[in-house]
Design a protein around this motif. Sequence first.
Motif, PDB file in Angstrom:
ATOM      1  N   ALA A  79       0.826  -1.202   0.000  1.00  0.00           N
ATOM      2  CA  ALA A  79       0.000   0.000   0.000  1.00  0.00           C
ATOM      3  C   ALA A  79       0.862   1.254   0.000  1.00  0.00           C
ATOM      4  N   ASP A  80       1.936   1.243   0.773  1.00  0.00           N
ATOM      5  CA  ASP A  80       2.808   2.419   0.841  1.00  0.00           C
ATOM      6  C   ASP A  80       3.454   2.700  -0.508  1.00  0.00           C
ATOM      7  N   ARG A  81       3.860   1.638  -1.208  1.00  0.00           N
ATOM      8  CA  ARG A  81       4.484   1.827  -2.512  1.00  0.00           C
ATOM      9  C   ARG A  81       3.470   2.380  -3.515  1.00  0.00           C
ATOM     10  N   LEU A  82       2.255   1.834  -3.495  1.00  0.00           N
ATOM     11  CA  LEU A  82       1.212   2.327  -4.387  1.00  0.00           C
ATOM     12  C   LEU A  82       0.876   3.789  -4.094  1.00  0.00           C
ATOM     13  N   LYS A  83       0.833   4.138  -2.827  1.00  0.00           N
ATOM     14  CA  LYS A  83       0.565   5.531  -2.457  1.00  0.00           C
ATOM     15  C   LYS A  83       1.647   6.449  -3.013  1.00  0.00           C
ATOM     16  N   ALA A  84       2.906   6.027  -2.882  1.00  0.00           N
ATOM     17  CA  ALA A  84       4.011   6.855  -3.367  1.00  0.00           C
ATOM     18  C   ALA A  84       3.932   7.038  -4.880  1.00  0.00           C
ATOM     19  N   VAL A  85       3.610   5.953  -5.605  1.00  0.00           N
ATOM     20  CA  VAL A  85       3.486   6.045  -7.063  1.00  0.00           C
ATOM     21  C   VAL A  85       2.321   6.956  -7.438  1.00  0.00           C
ATOM     22  N   ALA A  86       1.193   6.789  -6.759  1.00  0.00           N
ATOM     23  CA  ALA A  86       0.019   7.608  -7.061  1.00  0.00           C
ATOM     24  C   ALA A  86       0.299   9.086  -6.802  1.00  0.00           C
ATOM     25  N   GLU A  87       0.984   9.382  -5.737  1.00  0.00           N
ATOM     26  CA  GLU A  87       1.311  10.783  -5.440  1.00  0.00           C
ATOM     27  C   GLU A  87       2.168  11.393  -6.541  1.00  0.00           C
ATOM     28  N   LYS A  88       3.108  10.626  -7.075  1.00  0.00           N
ATOM     29  CA  LYS A  88       3.961  11.125  -8.157  1.00  0.00           C
ATOM     30  C   LYS A  88       3.153  11.354  -9.437  1.00  0.00           C
ATOM     31  N   ILE A  89       2.257  10.425  -9.747  1.00  0.00           N
ATOM     32  CA  ILE A  89       1.417  10.587 -10.940  1.00  0.00           C
ATOM     33  C   ILE A  89       0.511  11.808 -10.791  1.00  0.00           C
ATOM     34  N   ASN A  90      -0.097  11.962  -9.624  1.00  0.00           N
ATOM     35  CA  ASN A  90      -0.999  13.089  -9.401  1.00  0.00           C
ATOM     36  C   ASN A  90      -0.269  14.422  -9.470  1.00  0.00           C
ATOM     37  N   ALA A  91       0.984  14.442  -9.015  1.00  0.00           N
ATOM     38  CA  ALA A  91       1.763  15.680  -9.081  1.00  0.00           C
ATOM     39  C   ALA A  91       2.071  16.050 -10.531  1.00  0.00           C
ATOM     40  N   ALA A  92       2.362  15.026 -11.351  1.00  0.00           N
ATOM     41  CA  ALA A  92       2.712  15.283 -12.752  1.00  0.00           C
ATOM     42  C   ALA A  92       1.473  15.498 -13.621  1.00  0.00           C
ATOM     43  N   PHE A  93       0.371  14.813 -13.277  1.00  0.00           N
ATOM     44  CA  PHE A  93      -0.856  14.878 -14.090  1.00  0.00           C
ATOM     45  C   PHE A  93      -2.059  15.165 -13.182  1.00  0.00           C
ATOM     46  N   PRO A  94      -2.178  16.377 -12.670  1.00  0.00           N
ATOM     47  CA  PRO A  94      -3.271  16.683 -11.727  1.00  0.00           C
ATOM     48  C   PRO A  94      -4.658  16.562 -12.323  1.00  0.00           C
ATOM     49  N   ASP A  95      -4.755  16.568 -13.665  1.00  0.00           N
ATOM     50  CA  ASP A  95      -6.072  16.481 -14.301  1.00  0.00           C
ATOM     51  C   ASP A  95      -6.495  15.049 -14.608  1.00  0.00           C
ATOM     52  N   PHE A  96      -5.658  14.048 -14.267  1.00  0.00           N
ATOM     53  CA  PHE A  96      -6.039  12.662 -14.529  1.00  0.00           C
ATOM     54  C   PHE A  96      -7.262  12.297 -13.688  1.00  0.00           C
ATOM     55  N   GLU A  97      -8.161  11.508 -14.301  1.00  0.00           N
ATOM     56  CA  GLU A  97      -9.396  11.112 -13.634  1.00  0.00           C
ATOM     57  C   GLU A  97      -9.154  10.024 -12.597  1.00  0.00           C
ATOM     58  N   TYR A  98      -8.368   9.019 -12.972  1.00  0.00           N
ATOM     59  CA  TYR A  98      -8.074   7.947 -12.028  1.00  0.00           C
ATOM     60  C   TYR A  98      -6.834   7.180 -12.463  1.00  0.00           C
ATOM     61  N   ILE A  99      -6.345   6.336 -11.555  1.00  0.00           N
ATOM     62  CA  ILE A  99      -5.191   5.475 -11.788  1.00  0.00           C
ATOM     63  C   ILE A  99      -5.664   4.044 -11.581  1.00  0.00           C
ATOM     64  N   SER A 100      -5.521   3.202 -12.599  1.00  0.00           N
ATOM     65  CA  SER A 100      -6.039   1.842 -12.538  1.00  0.00           C
ATOM     66  C   SER A 100      -4.909   0.822 -12.632  1.00  0.00           C
ATOM     67  N   ALA A 101      -5.264  -0.448 -12.491  1.00  0.00           N
ATOM     68  CA  ALA A 101      -4.275  -1.533 -12.543  1.00  0.00           C
ATOM     69  C   ALA A 101      -4.999  -2.865 -12.559  1.00  0.00           C
ATOM     70  N   TYR A 102      -4.289  -3.917 -12.973  1.00  0.00           N
ATOM     71  CA  TYR A 102      -4.769  -5.273 -12.720  1.00  0.00           C
ATOM     72  C   TYR A 102      -4.568  -5.569 -11.232  1.00  0.00           C
ATOM     73  N   ALA A 103      -5.471  -6.359 -10.678  1.00  0.00           N
ATOM     74  CA  ALA A 103      -5.358  -6.746  -9.275  1.00  0.00           C
ATOM     75  C   ALA A 103      -5.881  -8.161  -9.107  1.00  0.00           C
ATOM     76  N   SER A 104      -5.521  -8.792  -8.013  1.00  0.00           N
ATOM     77  CA  SER A 104      -6.045 -10.112  -7.691  1.00  0.00           C
ATOM     78  C   SER A 104      -6.643 -10.081  -6.294  1.00  0.00           C
ATOM     79  N   ILE A 105      -7.491 -11.050  -6.015  1.00  0.00           N
ATOM     80  CA  ILE A 105      -8.079 -11.156  -4.684  1.00  0.00           C
ATOM     81  C   ILE A 105      -6.980 -11.282  -3.630  1.00  0.00           C
ATOM     82  N   LYS A 106      -5.925 -12.007  -3.948  1.00  0.00           N
ATOM     83  CA  LYS A 106      -4.852 -12.229  -2.979  1.00  0.00           C
ATOM     84  C   LYS A 106      -4.142 -10.941  -2.597  1.00  0.00           C
ATOM     85  N   ASN A 107      -3.914 -10.033  -3.571  1.00  0.00           N
ATOM     86  CA  ASN A 107      -3.200  -8.817  -3.166  1.00  0.00           C
ATOM     87  C   ASN A 107      -4.120  -7.692  -2.700  1.00  0.00           C
ATOM     88  N   ILE A 108      -5.433  -7.861  -2.867  1.00  0.00           N
ATOM     89  CA  ILE A 108      -6.363  -6.968  -2.179  1.00  0.00           C
ATOM     90  C   ILE A 108      -6.398  -7.352  -0.698  1.00  0.00           C
TER      91      ILE A 108
END
Length: 297
Positions: A79-108
């Motif tokens: 979760a911490d790594r994903l938060k750090a990546v999301a913060e960087k994307i949001n800083a570079a692209f503040p107008d992006f609607e959302y950030i998506s990814a493939y996920a599995s039940i195990k890593n949720i």
Amino acid sequence: MHYEGITWRPPFEAESLLLQVTTGCSHNKCVFCSMYSDVPYRVSPMEEIDADIREAKANFRGKNRRAFLENGDAFSLSADRLKAVAEKINAAFPDFEYISAYASIKNIKDKSLRDLKELRSLKINKINIGVESALDDVLAFLGKGYTAEEAFVQLEKLGEAGMEFGLNFILGAEGGGNFRRSAVANAEMINRVSPYMVFVGTLHAEEGCALYDEIARGRFRENTLRQLLDEEKQLLSGISAETAFFGTHPSNAVPLFGALPSDVGAMLNKISAFEDSAPASVLDSVPVKGEEGAIIL
């Protein structure tokens, strides 16, 4: 941009920023999948991610104002790594609607409700989950590594966090001519957890995956086209949740797309029209792999 191996993404993310944060798949045990069989799993160094975000900021011209995190299951990151990546994307692209990814039940499952709420606040949303089936025996055969009840718990946790998600299901996953249990159970799961989108594809075993060998040895009997279409019709008829239905995967003989439940009649009619025009020899045979979506009558 740093990309390793084949870069896979959902068809509707074609115009999104594709940012690689992992390579391969952390699970890589699904019997039907050979996508990452020769690609070792690794986490991208933050330096690579930073460099790619800088390059994308200077050059990205995609029509979608969103990012898709690559590769097989980027949600396997902490979760911490994903938060750090999301913060960087949001800083570079503040107008992006959302950030998506493939996920599995195990890593949720690895993430707390608080983690998921924080990720949602950073625009991580509409993740794509290959749940494949809502039957325990089918999940065990497919090598998914979780039970249907575990899937329910994690999907409901996502909903509680305010995170939208799409679910992928496999037509023909039971095999042996069986499909009714799957259609009923999968519809019940969809109705219970209300995904924003349902994505269906036909069981497709390419050389290099364990299921291909099982079929070649006669240990797994694939369903006929008629049975696959009957399963899809029963699934569509059983869905009462409001969701988008995305059935245009190349493995499907009849491409379908619409909103449920309002468009169910039109989609059922499209399947029926195909069945009425298809010879019995086509309907009662197993579709040739790679040609399902190109059947010419």
